[in-house]
Design a protein around this motif. Structure first.
Motif, short mmCIF file in Angstrom:
data_model
loop_
_atom_site.label_atom_id
_atom_site.label_comp_id
_atom_site.label_asym_id
_atom_site.label_seq_id
_atom_site.Cartn_x
_atom_site.Cartn_y
_atom_site.Cartn_z
N UNK A 35 0.85 -1.19 0.00
CA UNK A 35 0.00 0.00 0.00
C UNK A 35 0.88 1.23 0.00
N UNK A 36 0.61 2.17 -0.94
CA UNK A 36 1.38 3.40 -1.02
C UNK A 36 0.41 4.58 -1.17
N UNK A 47 -0.45 -3.83 8.54
CA UNK A 47 0.01 -2.44 8.43
C UNK A 47 -0.97 -1.59 7.63
N UNK A 48 -1.59 -2.18 6.61
CA UNK A 48 -2.59 -1.43 5.85
C UNK A 48 -3.81 -1.17 6.74
N UNK A 49 -4.21 -2.15 7.51
CA UNK A 49 -5.33 -1.95 8.45
C UNK A 49 -4.99 -0.85 9.46
N UNK A 54 -5.77 4.56 11.71
CA UNK A 54 -5.29 5.92 11.95
C UNK A 54 -6.23 6.94 11.31
N UNK A 55 -6.72 6.65 10.10
CA UNK A 55 -7.66 7.55 9.44
C UNK A 55 -8.91 7.77 10.30
N UNK A 56 -9.46 6.68 10.85
CA UNK A 56 -10.66 6.80 11.67
C UNK A 56 -10.37 7.51 13.00
N UNK A 57 -9.16 7.34 13.52
CA UNK A 57 -8.79 8.00 14.78
C UNK A 57 -8.58 9.50 14.62
#
Length: 144
Positions: A35-36, A47-49, A54-57
């Motif tokens: 994922x990049x 790591x992608x999860x 992090x986006x939701x946090x």
């Protein structure tokens, strides 16, 4: 299934992405997915999860809206719009980012590569206090 069908399912995942549905990625992606995006370059589903966690946090009401994928052989391109509000007292306006994702699949239809292309300088950094003003000045000076 075909590449087009796999790509449509992957795009639909993002259209419906929520805190409750984010783990569905484990079904759609290869365990060693690469994922990049402008901030991350990670390998592995965990790591992608973590990127999505992090986006939701760090954001309120993150939402992707995708367009029908374009297929080029075994590769799909998905145009998208991402909207949210950043959980920050410095960024109070809604954020809107437009981009394209290049998606590669294995023989089973699992995503092996997810490569995001979007302009972080114009769509994000220029909206930051202080840094944004400086970047806008630099962009105007470099423009024809």
């Amino acid at each position: 299934m075909t590449t087009a069908e796999w790509a449509e399912a992957y795009a639909r995942y993002f259209d419906e992405l929520s805190e409750a549905s984010k783990s569905e990625l484990r079904r759609l992606a290869h365990p060693d997915i690469h994922f990049v995006d402008p901030f991350n370059d990670v390998c592995g589903i965990d790591k992608v999860c973590a990127v999505f966690d992090h986006m939701f946090e760090t954001s309120h009401a993150p939402q992707f809206t995708t367009e029908p994928p374009l297929i080029a052989g075994e590769i799909a391109f998905i145009k998208w719009r991402f909207t949210c509000r950043i959980k920050s007292r410095f960024m109070t306006k809604p954020l809107r980012i437009d981009g394209i994702t290049e998606v590669h699949f294995d023989d089973l239809g699992r995503v092996t590569e997810h490569l995001d292309y979007w302009d972080a300088a114009r769509q994000l950094y220029e909206k930051l206090p202080l840094l944004g003003g400086l970047l806008r000045i630099i962009r105007r000076r470099l423009a024809v």
